[in-house]
Design a protein around this motif. Structure first.
Motif, PDB file in Angstrom:
ATOM      1  N   UNK A   1       0.830  -1.206   0.000  1.00 35.15           N
ATOM      2  CA  UNK A   1       0.000   0.000   0.000  1.00 35.15           C
ATOM      3  C   UNK A   1       0.869   1.262   0.000  1.00 35.15           C
ATOM      4  N   UNK A   2       1.906   1.257   0.827  1.00 34.56           N
ATOM      5  CA  UNK A   2       2.801   2.415   0.888  1.00 34.56           C
ATOM      6  C   UNK A   2       3.587   2.558  -0.405  1.00 34.56           C
ATOM      7  N   UNK A   3       4.042   1.445  -0.967  1.00 40.57           N
ATOM      8  CA  UNK A   3       4.765   1.501  -2.232  1.00 40.57           C
ATOM      9  C   UNK A   3       3.877   2.058  -3.343  1.00 40.57           C
ATOM     10  N   UNK A   4       2.625   1.647  -3.369  1.00 39.27           N
ATOM     11  CA  UNK A   4       1.689   2.158  -4.374  1.00 39.27           C
ATOM     12  C   UNK A   4       1.478   3.657  -4.196  1.00 39.27           C
ATOM     13  N   UNK A   5       1.376   4.106  -2.940  1.00 43.41           N
ATOM     14  CA  UNK A   5       1.196   5.529  -2.663  1.00 43.41           C
ATOM     15  C   UNK A   5       2.422   6.326  -3.116  1.00 43.41           C
TER      16      UNK A   5
END
Length: 76
Positions: free
Chosen positions: A40-44
């Motif tokens: 999720x953080x990588x996508x953000x």
């Protein structure tokens, strides 16, 4: 092209904000190895980086990030 940032992207930019768009992009990019497997953080981060690449330096400097910066904690 009009780039629209989501609220969580503004928080991320404020967290990594440097003196220029390019320096901010580099700071965010340098953090990627420390994210681990947090998809999720990588996508953000990736969506925010894509948008930062699409705006001009002038547009970056006009971003109002004050609402998204963490205020220092007060001693109680």
């Amino acid at each position: 092209m009009m780039v629209r940032f989501e609220e969580n992207e503004y928080f991320l930019i404020a967290m990594f904000q440097k003196e220029s768009r390019q320096a901010t992009i580099e700071e965010m990019h340098n953090a990627i190895p420390y994210i681990g497997r947090d998809e999720e953080m990588l996508a953000l981060i990736n969506s925010t980086l894509e948008k930062l690449w699409c705006i001009t330096e002038e547009a970056f400097l006009e971003l109002d990030l004050e609402l998204y910066k963490e205020e220092p904690m007060e001693d109680e």
